[in-house]
Scaffold this motif. Structure first.
Motif, mmCIF file in Angstrom:
data_model
loop_
_atom_site.group_PDB
_atom_site.id
_atom_site.type_symbol
_atom_site.label_atom_id
_atom_site.label_comp_id
_atom_site.label_asym_id
_atom_site.label_seq_id
_atom_site.Cartn_x
_atom_site.Cartn_y
_atom_site.Cartn_z
ATOM 1 N N SER A 169 0.789 -1.234 0.000
ATOM 2 C CA SER A 169 0.000 0.000 0.000
ATOM 3 C C SER A 169 0.820 1.283 0.000
ATOM 4 O O SER A 169 0.301 2.343 -0.335
ATOM 5 C CB SER A 169 -0.947 0.008 1.210
ATOM 6 N N GLY A 170 2.085 1.200 0.408
ATOM 7 C CA GLY A 170 2.924 2.390 0.454
ATOM 8 C C GLY A 170 3.559 2.565 1.827
ATOM 9 O O GLY A 170 3.004 2.135 2.846
ATOM 10 N N PRO A 171 4.740 3.182 1.901
ATOM 11 C CA PRO A 171 5.447 3.366 3.173
ATOM 12 C C PRO A 171 4.602 4.105 4.193
ATOM 13 O O PRO A 171 3.942 5.103 3.883
ATOM 14 C CB PRO A 171 6.678 4.186 2.770
ATOM 15 N N GLY A 172 4.629 3.607 5.422
ATOM 16 C CA GLY A 172 3.945 4.272 6.529
ATOM 17 C C GLY A 172 2.467 3.953 6.667
ATOM 18 O O GLY A 172 1.829 4.396 7.631
ATOM 19 N N ILE A 173 1.905 3.171 5.741
ATOM 20 C CA ILE A 173 0.470 2.885 5.797
ATOM 21 C C ILE A 173 0.118 2.069 7.043
ATOM 22 O O ILE A 173 -0.914 2.308 7.682
ATOM 23 C CB ILE A 173 0.008 2.147 4.524
ATOM 24 N N TRP A 174 0.963 1.112 7.409
ATOM 25 C CA TRP A 174 0.657 0.284 8.582
ATOM 26 C C TRP A 174 0.515 1.143 9.827
ATOM 27 O O TRP A 174 -0.444 1.006 10.589
ATOM 28 C CB TRP A 174 1.738 -0.771 8.789
ATOM 29 N N GLN A 175 1.441 2.056 10.058
ATOM 30 C CA GLN A 175 1.401 2.891 11.251
ATOM 31 C C GLN A 175 0.208 3.835 11.241
ATOM 32 O O GLN A 175 -0.316 4.207 12.298
ATOM 33 C CB GLN A 175 2.710 3.689 11.385
ATOM 34 N N ARG A 176 -0.239 4.226 10.058
ATOM 35 C CA ARG A 176 -1.384 5.129 9.963
ATOM 36 C C ARG A 176 -2.723 4.394 9.936
ATOM 37 O O ARG A 176 -3.773 5.035 9.956
ATOM 38 C CB ARG A 176 -1.254 6.008 8.704
ATOM 39 N N SER A 177 -2.665 3.085 9.879
ATOM 40 C CA SER A 177 -3.901 2.306 9.820
ATOM 41 C C SER A 177 -4.620 2.329 11.159
ATOM 42 O O SER A 177 -3.997 2.475 12.222
ATOM 43 C CB SER A 177 -3.603 0.854 9.432
ATOM 44 N N SER A 178 -5.920 2.144 11.101
ATOM 45 C CA SER A 178 -6.718 2.124 12.330
ATOM 46 C C SER A 178 -6.423 0.874 13.141
ATOM 47 O O SER A 178 -5.934 -0.142 12.623
ATOM 48 C CB SER A 178 -8.211 2.148 11.975
ATOM 49 N N ALA A 179 -6.715 0.941 14.437
ATOM 50 C CA ALA A 179 -6.549 -0.227 15.296
ATOM 51 C C ALA A 179 -7.418 -1.375 14.797
ATOM 52 O O ALA A 179 -7.024 -2.541 14.883
ATOM 53 C CB ALA A 179 -6.914 0.140 16.735
ATOM 54 N N ARG A 180 -8.598 -1.053 14.253
ATOM 55 C CA ARG A 180 -9.494 -2.096 13.733
ATOM 56 C C ARG A 180 -8.836 -2.840 12.577
ATOM 57 O O ARG A 180 -8.890 -4.074 12.508
ATOM 58 C CB ARG A 180 -10.808 -1.477 13.281
ATOM 59 N N PHE A 181 -8.204 -2.096 11.656
ATOM 60 C CA PHE A 181 -7.552 -2.748 10.521
ATOM 61 C C PHE A 181 -6.378 -3.605 10.986
ATOM 62 O O PHE A 181 -6.202 -4.741 10.526
ATOM 63 C CB PHE A 181 -7.068 -1.710 9.508
ATOM 64 N N ARG A 182 -5.562 -3.082 11.902
ATOM 65 C CA ARG A 182 -4.403 -3.847 12.363
ATOM 66 C C ARG A 182 -4.842 -5.115 13.079
ATOM 67 O O ARG A 182 -4.220 -6.171 12.931
ATOM 68 C CB ARG A 182 -3.536 -2.975 13.279
ATOM 69 N N HIS A 183 -5.929 -5.036 13.832
ATOM 70 C CA HIS A 183 -6.450 -6.220 14.516
ATOM 71 C C HIS A 183 -6.910 -7.257 13.494
ATOM 72 O O HIS A 183 -6.656 -8.460 13.657
ATOM 73 C CB HIS A 183 -7.612 -5.823 15.431
ATOM 74 N N MET A 184 -7.570 -6.810 12.433
ATOM 75 C CA MET A 184 -8.017 -7.723 11.381
ATOM 76 C C MET A 184 -6.818 -8.411 10.726
ATOM 77 O O MET A 184 -6.836 -9.633 10.485
ATOM 78 C CB MET A 184 -8.833 -6.963 10.344
ATOM 79 N N ALA A 185 -5.776 -7.650 10.431
ATOM 80 C CA ALA A 185 -4.590 -8.236 9.823
ATOM 81 C C ALA A 185 -3.936 -9.258 10.744
ATOM 82 O O ALA A 185 -3.478 -10.323 10.293
ATOM 83 C CB ALA A 185 -3.596 -7.135 9.453
ATOM 84 N N LEU A 186 -3.893 -8.968 12.026
ATOM 85 C CA LEU A 186 -3.346 -9.929 12.989
ATOM 86 C C LEU A 186 -4.156 -11.213 13.009
ATOM 87 O O LEU A 186 -3.600 -12.321 13.093
ATOM 88 C CB LEU A 186 -3.311 -9.301 14.380
ATOM 89 N N ASP A 187 -5.476 -11.087 12.917
ATOM 90 C CA ASP A 187 -6.343 -12.263 12.908
ATOM 91 C C ASP A 187 -6.067 -13.160 11.699
ATOM 92 O O ASP A 187 -6.320 -14.372 11.751
ATOM 93 C CB ASP A 187 -7.819 -11.849 12.871
ATOM 94 N N ASN A 188 -5.571 -12.560 10.615
ATOM 95 C CA ASN A 188 -5.377 -13.303 9.369
ATOM 96 C C ASN A 188 -3.909 -13.503 9.012
ATOM 97 O O ASN A 188 -3.594 -13.883 7.875
ATOM 98 C CB ASN A 188 -6.082 -12.568 8.226
ATOM 99 N N ALA A 189 -3.018 -13.307 9.970
ATOM 100 C CA ALA A 189 -1.585 -13.309 9.668
ATOM 101 C C ALA A 189 -1.129 -14.611 9.011
ATOM 102 O O ALA A 189 -0.335 -14.592 8.063
ATOM 103 C CB ALA A 189 -0.787 -13.058 10.942
ATOM 104 N N PHE A 190 -1.631 -15.750 9.454
ATOM 105 C CA PHE A 190 -1.118 -17.016 8.954
ATOM 106 C C PHE A 190 -1.695 -17.408 7.603
ATOM 107 O O PHE A 190 -1.275 -18.426 7.034
ATOM 108 C CB PHE A 190 -1.303 -18.117 9.994
ATOM 109 N N THR A 191 -2.617 -16.609 7.065
ATOM 110 C CA THR A 191 -3.034 -16.862 5.682
ATOM 111 C C THR A 191 -1.897 -16.551 4.716
ATOM 112 O O THR A 191 -1.933 -16.996 3.566
ATOM 113 C CB THR A 191 -4.273 -16.029 5.304
ATOM 114 N N LEU A 192 -0.876 -15.822 5.182
ATOM 115 C CA LEU A 192 0.285 -15.584 4.325
ATOM 116 C C LEU A 192 1.010 -16.887 4.003
ATOM 117 O O LEU A 192 1.677 -16.995 2.976
ATOM 118 C CB LEU A 192 1.252 -14.603 4.981
ATOM 119 N N VAL A 193 0.884 -17.898 4.877
ATOM 120 C CA VAL A 193 1.461 -19.209 4.581
ATOM 121 C C VAL A 193 0.859 -19.739 3.285
ATOM 122 O O VAL A 193 1.563 -20.174 2.365
ATOM 123 C CB VAL A 193 1.210 -20.199 5.736
#
Length: 272
Positions: A169-193
């Motif tokens: 998405s571009g540099p710095g997007i993760w830090q600017r993302s909402s807590a809701r989005f980061r929580h969703m990404a954490l929930d799906n982290a192992f789909t990267l496997v």
């Protein structure tokens, strides 16, 4: 909401009435990615926001089979068949690639196709024909996914997710993302496997030629490559496709400018 398939239960939300609109999320996301779209679009459409196989609310550990582009396409095809009618399909990023393949492989199931910064692997000749420089090959692009997965496996989960999101998405997007989005990404982290192991065949000119439904292409003005060049290529090859770039936003355009995104989607659907 649960939609029972022959060997799996897809989960998500269903809201509204009218013609059906299927929402297909991208990497590290699930049906919650569309939270700013569901209620707005449900005012005129029956919205089906699904989580693809092995995404939240399933707590997948990355082990076993069933995570692949082909499986996700097959799951959505079965879901639509069980609805008894064709549907409009909106896909974002990797979900855009899944949606595109669905429309090509099962055109009778897709009334119209909306692709927001679609990702995936496309044959180089598609770009050559359009006079465009093809993006890096699949193996090269998979390197950042593998590094993100290595960090996650080493217990540095947030660092791995930050690498993935900022690359896509571009540099710095993760830090600017909402807590809701980061929580969703954490929930799906192992789909990267599953994503790292997935090796779908590239989209070819013959496959794109099978797409005959009305198509809307959406991009973010600040979306990094390869998304802009992919949109240009698809606009060239898909007859009658319209392309609209949302100003001032990056890859997560539906989250960053939901009102504009919803209006563009609604106007396109209303015209079908």
């Amino acid at each position: 909401m649960v939609w029972r398939l022959s060997d799996y239960e897809l989960k998500g939300l269903e809201q509204g009435s009218g013609p059906s609109l299927l929402l297909v999320h991208g990497s590290l996301c699930d049906y919650r990615f569309w939270s700013a779209q569901i209620s707005a679009l449900a005012e005129r459409y029956r919205v089906l926001a699904v989580s693809l196989r092995h995404y939240f609310p399933e707590r997948w550990d990355g082990m076993g089979e069933g995570f692949s582009t082909a499986q996700h396409v097959a799951d959505l095809a079965e879901l639509i068949e069980r609805q008894g009618e064709s549907v409009h399909v909106l896909g974002h990023s990797r979900g855009g690639n899944v949606a595109l393949r669905l429309a090509a492989q099962r055109p009778e199931l897709v009334r119209s196709l909306l692709l927001a910064d679609p990702g995936g692997d496309f044959a180089p000749e598609l770009f050559d024909a359009a006079g465009l420089l093809a993006p890096a090959g699949a193996g090269e692009r998979n390197q950042f996914r593998m590094e993100a997965l290595r960090l996650i496996g080493a217990g540095q989960v947030e660092a791995g997710l930050q690498l993935f999101i900022d690359t896509v998405s571009g540099p710095g997007i993760w830090q600017r993302s909402s807590a809701r989005f980061r929580h969703m990404a954490l929930d799906n982290a192992f789909t990267l496997v599953g994503q790292v192991d997935d090796r779908p065949e590239s989209v070819t000119p013959a496959l794109l030629a099978e797409i005959r439904c009305p198509t809307l292409l959406l991009g973010g003005e600040r979306s990094p490559q390869p998304f802009p060049v992919v949109l240009q290529m698809l606009e060239y090859h898909l007859s009658g496709a319209r392309c609209t770039i949302l100003p001032g936003v990056s890859h997560g355009m539906n989250v960053q400018r939901p009102a504009l995104f919803n209006r563009l989607v609604g106007e396109f659907l209303d015209a079908q």
